[in-house]
Design an enzyme around this catalytic site. Structure first.
Site, PDB file in Angstrom:
ATOM      1  N   TYR A 205       3.852   8.735  -5.910  1.00  0.00           N
ATOM      2  CA  TYR A 205       5.166   9.210  -6.350  1.00  0.00           C
ATOM      3  C   TYR A 205       5.285  10.724  -6.255  1.00  0.00           C
ATOM      4  CZ  TYR A 205       7.169   4.915  -8.362  1.00  0.00           C
ATOM      5  OH  TYR A 205       7.720   3.684  -8.549  1.00  0.00           O
TER       6      TYR A 205
ATOM      7  N   LYS B 265      -6.878  -0.734  -5.000  1.00  0.00           N
ATOM      8  CA  LYS B 265      -6.967  -1.304  -3.648  1.00  0.00           C
ATOM      9  C   LYS B 265      -8.156  -0.642  -2.970  1.00  0.00           C
ATOM     10  CE  LYS B 265      -5.358  -3.937  -0.350  1.00  0.00           C
ATOM     11  NZ  LYS B 265      -5.356  -5.429  -0.424  1.00  0.00           N
TER      12      LYS B 265
ATOM     13  N   ASP C 243      -3.429  -6.946  -4.887  1.00  0.00           N
ATOM     14  CA  ASP C 243      -2.820  -8.194  -4.391  1.00  0.00           C
ATOM     15  C   ASP C 243      -3.299  -9.384  -5.217  1.00  0.00           C
ATOM     16  OD1 ASP C 243      -5.354  -7.767  -3.319  1.00  0.00           O
ATOM     17  OD2 ASP C 243      -4.884  -8.574  -1.334  1.00  0.00           O
TER      18      ASP C 243
ATOM     19  N   ASP D 230       4.123   0.298 -11.224  1.00  0.00           N
ATOM     20  CA  ASP D 230       5.566   0.044 -11.126  1.00  0.00           C
ATOM     21  C   ASP D 230       5.795  -1.424 -10.792  1.00  0.00           C
ATOM     22  OD1 ASP D 230       8.365   0.616 -10.850  1.00  0.00           O
ATOM     23  OD2 ASP D 230       8.085   0.594  -8.681  1.00  0.00           O
TER      24      ASP D 230
HETATM   25  C1  IPM Z   1      10.484   2.344 -13.412  1.00  0.00           C
HETATM   26  C2  IPM Z   1      11.519   2.511 -12.349  1.00  0.00           C
HETATM   27  C3  IPM Z   1      11.380   3.917 -11.769  1.00  0.00           C
HETATM   28  C4  IPM Z   1      10.013   4.013 -11.154  1.00  0.00           C
HETATM   29  C5  IPM Z   1      12.472   4.311 -10.777  1.00  0.00           C
HETATM   30  C6  IPM Z   1      13.853   4.142 -11.355  1.00  0.00           C
HETATM   31  C7  IPM Z   1      12.294   5.715 -10.283  1.00  0.00           C
HETATM   32  O1  IPM Z   1      11.416   1.527 -11.395  1.00  0.00           O
HETATM   33  O2  IPM Z   1      10.507   3.104 -14.406  1.00  0.00           O
HETATM   34  O3  IPM Z   1       9.658   1.442 -13.283  1.00  0.00           O
HETATM   35  O4  IPM Z   1       9.814   3.615  -9.993  1.00  0.00           O
HETATM   36  O5  IPM Z   1       9.108   4.505 -11.822  1.00  0.00           O
HETATM   37 MG    MG Z   2       9.982   0.023 -11.875  1.00  0.00          MG
END
Ligand code: IPM
Ligand code: MG
Length: 359
Positions: A142, A193, A225, A249
């Site tokens: 990210y 992974k 996975d 996520d």
């Molecule tokens: C989450 C959401 C966020 C992320 C998005 C909205 C940026 O999906 O909080 O899980 O990917 O972290």
């Molecule tokens: Mg999310």
């Protein structure tokens, strides 16, 4: 009398509706336990883009930094989907996480006995599931550099993101995870992974190393996975899961859906110090915004998590959680968790029922 400054970020879509419910619930529990909340509302997400051109104005970040805790609802919506990546509402959320140093994201997924039948999975698979996903939140792919869309020599475009974790980043999230597992049933599963990615090899090495400091916690490892498959096959094998930003996520949404509705699940994002951010796992649900149909329970439970993890007011947190269980026991349901013979309520009425159950 305890006094807390709480920044409210209602955001977009159903955000304002569910936030209003959480505020009512906090006020009521505050009256009961002599806790005074000073609420400050600030702009973030799409609403903020419309008003200021920026999904996270500097002023909002300042207000958040000056508070004891931040309660966030949800951001984003189709209206802003066509904006370039760096101007989207989601950027505001990532900026808030980075700006407050919120590296640890706790996402519980617990099946309430009242809602076992709301799950799409069989009762015997989901009954009794109680999982805590500890997701790293300010690193990994990210935030890794380089990132961007670049033109190659041939003129073809190439998109690039970089998954990076340093030892210190792995150790600090690892410690949160081991400590969390310690307070639960002392089982921690680290997801990576490492059969393919070097960044995951380092992750696995560090977590394994760290486990020597927590001999009372039983550590296991899974590839992501396989972890996704195991979550659907036999979710009861999991207690605490620790993983990086991207895998967390994805797995936290999967774990959330075991419970039948993502509309029930809160989360906490915490840093080493300073205010935490408490928000539902679900999004802004633009399709039902403004129709009084949203389930406010994840938002209300996020307020409870704020009291427990952010403000150290466990009694108030317990009261809110008990009130939510009570309304579910009464058969009150919003549309997303509705089943035969239950009372269908809108967002506001559900909020009123929860406030009443507090008394
Ligand atoms: C989450 C959401 C966020 C992320 C998005 C909205 C940026 O999906 O909080 O899980 O990917 O972290
Ligand atoms: Mg999310």
């Amino acid at each position: 009398m305890a006094h807390y400054r709480v920044t409210l970020l209602p955001g977009d879509g159903i955000g304002p509706e569910i936030m209003a419910v959480a505020v009512d619930v906090l006020k009521r529990v505050g009256q009961q336990l002599e806790i005074q909340f000073e609420f400050h509302e600030a702009l973030m997400g799409g609403a903020s883009i419309d008003a200021t051109g920026n999904p996270l104005p500097a002023e909002t970040l300042e207000t958040c930094r000056d508070s004891d805790a931040v309660l966030l609802a949800a951001i984003g919506g189709t209206k802003w989907d066509s904006l370039p990546n760096d101007q989207r509402p989601e950027r505001g959320l990532l900026g808030l996480r980075a700006g407050l140093g919120l590296f640890a994201n706790l996402r519980p997924a617990q099946i309430l006995p009242q809602l076992v039948d709301a799950s799409t999975l069989k009762r015997e698979v989901v009954e009794g599931v109680d999982i805590m996903v500890v997701r790293e939140l300010t690193g990994g792919i990210y935030f890794g550099q380089p990132r961007g869309i670049f033109a190659t020599e041939t003129g073809e475009k190439r998109g690039v993101n970089t998954m990076v974790y340093s030892e210190s980043e792995i150790d600090r999230i690892g410690r949160v995870a081991f400590e969390t597992a310690r307070k639960r049933s002392k089982r921690l599963c680290s997801v990576d992974k490492s059969n393919v990615l070097e960044v995951s090899q380092l992750w696995r090495d560090r977590i394994t190393q760290l486990s020597q400091e927590y001999p009372d916690v039983e550590l296991s490892h899974l590839y992501v996975d396989n972890a996704a498959m195991q979550l659907l096959r036999y979710p009861k094998q999991f207690d605490t899961i620790v993983t990086g930003n991207l895998f967390g996520d994805i797995l936290s949404d999967a774990a959330a859906m075991l419970t039948g509705s993502i509309g029930m699940l809160p989360s906490a994002s915490l840093g080493a110090s300073g205010p935490g951010v408490f928000e539902p796992v679900h999004g802004s649900a633009p399709d039902i915004a403004g129709q009084d149909k949203a389930n406010p329970i994840a938002q209300v439970l996020s307020a409870a998590m704020m009291l427990r993890y952010g403000l150290n007011e466990p009694e108030a947190a317990n009261r809110i959680e008990q009130a939510v269980l009570k309304v579910l026991d009464q058969g009150d349901r919003t549309g997303d968790i509705m089943s035969a013979g239950m009372n269908l309520l809108g967002c506001r009425a559900m909020g009123e029922a929860i406030v009443k159950a507090l008394d």
